[in-house]
Design an enzyme around this catalytic site. Structure first.
Site, PDB file in Angstrom:
ATOM      1  N   TRP A 354     124.412  62.839 -80.738  1.00 11.06           N
ATOM      2  CA  TRP A 354     124.957  62.934 -82.101  1.00 11.06           C
ATOM      3  C   TRP A 354     126.107  61.957 -82.305  1.00 11.06           C
ATOM      4  O   TRP A 354     126.720  61.920 -83.371  1.00 11.06           O
ATOM      5  CB  TRP A 354     125.433  64.359 -82.395  1.00 11.06           C
ATOM      6  CG  TRP A 354     126.672  64.796 -81.649  1.00 11.06           C
ATOM      7  CD1 TRP A 354     127.045  64.422 -80.384  1.00 11.06           C
ATOM      8  CD2 TRP A 354     127.697  65.677 -82.122  1.00 11.06           C
ATOM      9  NE1 TRP A 354     128.230  65.029 -80.037  1.00 11.06           N
ATOM     10  CE2 TRP A 354     128.656  65.805 -81.078  1.00 11.06           C
ATOM     11  CE3 TRP A 354     127.912  66.376 -83.300  1.00 11.06           C
ATOM     12  CZ2 TRP A 354     129.791  66.611 -81.203  1.00 11.06           C
ATOM     13  CZ3 TRP A 354     129.042  67.161 -83.408  1.00 11.06           C
ATOM     14  CH2 TRP A 354     129.963  67.280 -82.375  1.00 11.06           C
ATOM     15  N   ASP A 355     126.406  61.163 -81.267  1.00 11.66           N
ATOM     16  CA  ASP A 355     127.627  60.346 -81.282  1.00 11.66           C
ATOM     17  C   ASP A 355     127.713  59.376 -82.461  1.00 11.66           C
ATOM     18  O   ASP A 355     128.800  58.935 -82.838  1.00 11.66           O
ATOM     19  CB  ASP A 355     127.752  59.561 -79.969  1.00 11.66           C
ATOM     20  CG  ASP A 355     127.871  60.482 -78.764  1.00 11.66           C
ATOM     21  OD1 ASP A 355     127.119  61.480 -78.721  1.00 11.66           O
ATOM     22  OD2 ASP A 355     128.684  60.213 -77.878  1.00 11.66           O
ATOM     23  N   GLU A 493     129.905  72.458 -74.887  1.00  9.89           N
ATOM     24  CA  GLU A 493     128.776  72.661 -73.951  1.00  9.89           C
ATOM     25  C   GLU A 493     129.106  73.626 -72.815  1.00  9.89           C
ATOM     26  O   GLU A 493     128.272  73.842 -71.946  1.00  9.89           O
ATOM     27  CB  GLU A 493     128.359  71.313 -73.360  1.00  9.89           C
ATOM     28  CG  GLU A 493     127.867  70.331 -74.407  1.00  9.89           C
ATOM     29  CD  GLU A 493     127.348  69.031 -73.807  1.00  9.89           C
ATOM     30  OE1 GLU A 493     127.848  68.630 -72.746  1.00  9.89           O
ATOM     31  OE2 GLU A 493     126.446  68.436 -74.425  1.00  9.89           O
ATOM     32  N   LYS A 614     134.915  73.035 -74.092  1.00 11.82           N
ATOM     33  CA  LYS A 614     134.917  71.665 -73.580  1.00 11.82           C
ATOM     34  C   LYS A 614     135.552  70.708 -74.582  1.00 11.82           C
ATOM     35  O   LYS A 614     136.235  69.764 -74.218  1.00 11.82           O
ATOM     36  CB  LYS A 614     133.470  71.250 -73.299  1.00 11.82           C
ATOM     37  CG  LYS A 614     133.320  69.824 -72.809  1.00 11.82           C
ATOM     38  CD  LYS A 614     131.857  69.483 -72.558  1.00 11.82           C
ATOM     39  CE  LYS A 614     131.702  68.045 -72.089  1.00 11.82           C
ATOM     40  NZ  LYS A 614     130.305  67.633 -71.963  1.00 11.82           N
ATOM     41  N   GLN A 615     135.261  70.932 -75.873  1.00  8.30           N
ATOM     42  CA  GLN A 615     135.684  69.964 -76.888  1.00  8.30           C
ATOM     43  C   GLN A 615     135.768  70.659 -78.233  1.00  8.30           C
ATOM     44  O   GLN A 615     135.360  71.813 -78.367  1.00  8.30           O
ATOM     45  CB  GLN A 615     134.690  68.813 -76.948  1.00  8.30           C
ATOM     46  CG  GLN A 615     133.310  69.208 -77.453  1.00  8.30           C
ATOM     47  CD  GLN A 615     132.242  68.213 -77.043  1.00  8.30           C
ATOM     48  OE1 GLN A 615     131.714  68.280 -75.949  1.00  8.30           O
ATOM     49  NE2 GLN A 615     131.919  67.292 -77.933  1.00  8.30           N
TER      50      GLN A 615
HETATM   51  C1  BGC Z   1     129.611  65.620 -75.105  1.00  6.92           C
HETATM   52  C2  BGC Z   1     128.671  65.442 -76.273  1.00  6.92           C
HETATM   53  C3  BGC Z   1     128.348  63.967 -76.433  1.00  6.92           C
HETATM   54  C4  BGC Z   1     127.804  63.413 -75.135  1.00  6.92           C
HETATM   55  C5  BGC Z   1     127.501  61.943 -75.208  1.00  6.92           C
HETATM   56  C6  BGC Z   1     129.018  64.990 -73.872  1.00  6.92           C
HETATM   57  O1  BGC Z   1     129.945  65.063 -72.824  1.00  6.92           O
HETATM   58  O2  BGC Z   1     129.810  66.997 -74.850  1.00  6.92           O
HETATM   59  O3  BGC Z   1     129.248  65.945 -77.448  1.00  6.92           O
HETATM   60  O4  BGC Z   1     127.399  63.806 -77.426  1.00  6.92           O
HETATM   61  O5  BGC Z   1     128.751  63.622 -74.111  1.00  6.92           O
HETATM   62  O6  BGC Z   1     128.647  61.221 -75.501  1.00  6.92           O
END
Ligand code: BGC
Length: 814
Positions: A354-355, A493, A614-615
């Site tokens: 989704w970046d 995640e 995590k984020q």
């Molecule tokens: C993140 C995701 C991201 C992916 C690729 C993962 O560590 O949790 O949100 O899309 O990295 O950058």
């Protein structure tokens, strides 16, 4: 060091991998790591060349599972260049005493420079300078120039210059259990006495790659006639070129490389094209000049000037350079997306997540046609997304969390925790919110450009099919009289299931549910925005009937959103019942807790048990939606959400987030910008230099492109408050004075616009040029129409003044 150069002193084997990723040169068609030309993958060095969209699948046996993985293929190494003096050993860094070493990336012109001075076993001292580029104007070409000067000796030098096809995908230690041999059926040939070629095929996807190189030598300024020997080893082809040099004389080898694949357009087949390209390519200096010109032109659109300290300015420039080396106008026809780790390494196997949500706004403000082509990558994979939804019993289109060649789900189903050495089940593919991100990107591209043709031909169909999927993912809960969504995973995640259950996913994930309600509203808006004939065609084609529209409308009023008692939006249903983590204890015991999930698992615990994210997850809502938009969505859902609740939510999750993704800093900077300027600037800084300053991260496996570009985007869309909405270019600056002055150029409705932000003032200047309809610029309550060559000054607390700048002189008067 200026803001346009990135330099490294000395040779540091522990840091070499990160430097290679930061010193990538590329052009959106292909990119090559900043590996030393004489090196091979040996644990310190990792030569890697990646071509956008060139994926291959391999099956490996891991932890009693057969796993089929798709990876961006490491292509034959065109850098291969070494030399020997008399009959001495071939040059490697280990075989000499290094007297000095430095390396410099010219950010403005995309040129990597390397300088060495060394003494060999015979006590001979030699200087070496190497320059390389991957041509930004001619996407198939690259050049490497090597200059040697014998300081205190005369004798014979033999260069070996060629293409090394013995590369595999072994750039990421965690993946080494997986097969990495993607290239098969390699062939080599000598095309002319100066040129050799290597071709190969990817084992499953059948992509043919051909790389040719032309090597020529100069002694001082005179072209030399070296003794040439053809070297053909298994999967390697080169020329040995031998010349005699005198002390102090400069010997210079130019290597001009062409890379073509069978995915190219305007091509008969790659071998013939690579032959022709090397035959017709100009010399190194000429190519360097046209390459530099191409960069000047690109920077005219992308330059983002800051007057703050050089460190931040360098980071902004470097991050934009890496964006433009990953996606450029050469990417537009390649049918590719934006790989999360750039074309810079093998982490996440080159997959697309989704970046792009964090990257596209910067592109749309400057080269909107490129955003369009990146969105078409998704459109072409709509049939796969439909099939994926159908297979799981859903309607519409279910886009994959990780995407590669054809849009199949590429997420791994088991992954290795390097902390514990255990292979673990992986449910992150349940991040259905990817579909919402795609719809959001489509809608915002349309908002920014007004590209009705795109919306009608592609965009609306994607939005409708994605909405359809979310509508079928939701079920009606009679007890609650609400729609609910079960069994998903959010951006965080760490939470992929409830503790002590076998069922994958979590329920009523707030971000997913609220954005689904937003999506249902947007679907209606998108349909309304279509011309009547196209609207009825699409409705007919997709067999949409009023029952579906009614259901979407009901969902905008009845999707369930979990809240804690105090008005904090619950990340998902039950999040508040999870245990609190003793953050201080973990911070004390571990130097770095960004990957808390791995730490917890290695300790025999389950991250699902804790209120630890995590984020940014809930906070994504404040990143993507304005406070008014969010309030309106929640209001329609029957939840009142006041402005005061926002800081409370931010505070709650800020204390429970480990920032295990670089995206987290971007979102936190954004959401803190209004209320906590200083903390926002801290997060901004963190996002901006996440790769540049991290020696212990995974940058060596590829840059974190969305973090890099998202960091730069904070300057324009967050701090300067630039927004394209409702037929106007809007400014709502919350500019931190410590960042000095911002100057950038953007495009709005095909009109180049220069923006200058400083403190509480904004100056907007449109480029002079042919008559075009004026554009509307809005700042607070002030609104002005600007024709070509006009300037407006806004102060956030005083009315706008408008002034006419003299029109530019016609071209023939210059
Ligand atoms: C993140 C995701 C991201 C992916 C690729 C993962 O560590 O949790 O949100 O899309 O990295 O950058």
């Amino acid at each position: 060091m200026t803001a346009w150069e990135l330099s490294f002193e000395g040779f540091d084997p522990d840091d070499e991998g990160r430097r290679e990723a930061l010193c990538v040169v590329g052009n959106g068609y292909f990119a090559t790591r900043g590996a030393a030309p004489e090196s091979v993958a040996d644990g310190v060095h990792y030569p890697g060349t990646y071509v956008a969209g060139c994926y291959n699948r391999l099956t490996s046996r891991v932890a009693d599972h057969d796993i089929e993985d798709e990876s961006l293929v490491n292509m034959p190494n065109w850098l291969l260049l070494t030399f020997r003096i008399d009959d001495g050993p071939w040059f490697t860094l280990d075989s000499v005493e290094l007297l000095s070493a430095d390396q410099e990336l010219d950010i403005e012109r995309g040129i990597l420079l390397r300088r060495l001075r060394f003494r060999d076993a015979q006590r001979r001292t030699t200087r070496l300078v190497q320059r390389r580029f991957v041509h930004l104007g001619s996407p198939h070409l690259a050049g490497l120039e090597t200059t040697l000067v014998p300081e205190d000796w005369s004798g014979r030098i033999t260069f070996r210059s060629g293409i090394d096809g013995r590369v595999t995908n072994t750039g990421v230690a965690r993946y080494r259990a997986l097969d990495g041999r993607h290239l098969v059926e390699q062939g080599t040939r000598e095309i002319t006495p100066t040129t050799v070629l290597l071709h190969a095929r990817t084992s499953q996807s059948g992509i043919v790659v051909a790389e040719a190189c032309r090597s020529e030598i100069w002694l001082d300024t005179a072209k030399a006639q070296p003794r040439r020997t053809l070297v053909r080893e298994e999967n390697l082809v080169a020329h040995d070129l031998e010349v005699t040099v005198r002390q102090g004389q400069r010997v210079r080898l130019e290597k001009i490389v062409a890379l073509h694949t069978s995915r190219d357009l305007a091509s008969t087949e790659p071998i013939a094209e690579a032959e022709a390209s090397t035959r017709e390519a100009a010399g190194f200096e000429d190519l360097l000049a046209t390459h530099a010109l191409a960069w000047t032109q690109v920077w005219a659109r992308y330059r983002c000037g800051l007057s703050t300290d050089v460190r931040a300015r360098r980071a902004v420039n470097l991050n934009l350079l890496h964006l433009l080396q990953t996606v450029s106008t050469h990417t537009a026809d390649l049918d590719v997306g934006i790989p999360a780790r750039g074309l810079h390494g093998e982490a996440y196997r080159g997959h697309i997540f989704w970046d792009e949500l964090f990257v596209l706004p910067t592109i749309t403000l400057r080269t909107p046609h490129l955003t369009r082509s990146l969105l078409l990558y998704r459109y072409r994979r709509l049939p796969q997304a439909r099939a994926a939804a159908r297979r799981e019993g859903f309607a519409g289109a279910m886009y994959p969390w990780q995407s590669g060649s054809n849009g199949r789900e590429e997420s791994q189903r088991i992954h290795l925790n390097p902390e514990s050495g255990r292979w673990l089940p992986d449910n992150t593919h349940l991040q259905r919110h990817i579909g919402i991100a795609i719809a959001y990107n489509v809608w915002h591209y349309y908002q920014a450009t007004g590209d009705e043709e795109f919306l009608g031909s592609y965009g609306a169909e994607m939005i409708l099919e994605i909405t359809r999927f979310f509508a079928s993912l939701a079920t009606y809960d009679h007890g609650r009289d609400r729609y609910v969504i079960h069994g998903v995973v959010g951006p965080d995640e760490y939470h992929t299931a409830y503790p002590d259950t076998d069922r994958a996913g979590i329920d009523n994930h707030a971000y997913t549910n609220i954005m689904t309600a937003w999506l249902c509203r947007v679907a209606a808006d998108a349909v309304r925005s279509l011309p009547a004939d196209r609207r009825s065609e699409l409705i007919e084609q997709l067999r949409l009937d009023h029952r579906e529209f009614d259901r979407w409308r009901r969902m905008t009023r009845k999707l369930f959103v979990p809240f804690h008692d105090d008005g904090v939006i619950s990340q998902y249903e039950g999040y508040n019942h999870l245990a609190e983590l003793d953050w201080d204890d973990y911070r004390r015991r571990y130097p770095d807790i960004r990957r808390l999930d791995r730490i917890l698992e290695a300790e025999g615990r389950d991250p699902n048990e804790f209120q630890a994210s995590k984020q940014a997850d809930v906070l994504m809502l404040f990143y993507l939606l304005s406070a008014e938009e969010l309030r309106a969505v929640l209001h329609d859902l029957g939840y009142e959400f006041s402005g005061e609740q926002i800081p409370k939510n931010i505070d709650y999750y800020l204390h429970r987030t480990s920032h295990g993704s670089t995206l987290s800093a971007v979102v936190h900077a954004w959401v803190l910008a209004r209320g906590h300027r200083a903390r926002a600037v801290e997060f901004f800084d963190r996002a901006l230099v996440a790769d540049l300053d991290s020696r212990d991260g995974t940058t060596r496996e590829g840059i974190h492109l969305a973090g890099m570009v998202g960091g730069v985007d904070l300057l324009q869309r967050c701090f300067a408050g630039i927004e394209v909405r409702g037929g106007a270019l809007r400014f709502d600056p919350h500019w931190p004075t410590e960042l000095g002055v911002l100057e950038l150029s953007i495009r709005y409705h095909a009109q180049p616009v220069l923006v200058r932000v400083s403190g509480r003032t904004v100056t907007v200047r449109t480029a002079p040029g042919p008559q075009r309809p004026p554009i509307r610029c809005v700042c607070g309550s002030q609104s002005v129409l600007l024709g070509p060559g006009e300037t407006a000054h806004f102060a956030t607390d005083r009315p706008a003044e408008q002034q006419q700048t003299p029109p530019a002189a016609p071209a023939d008067e210059l």
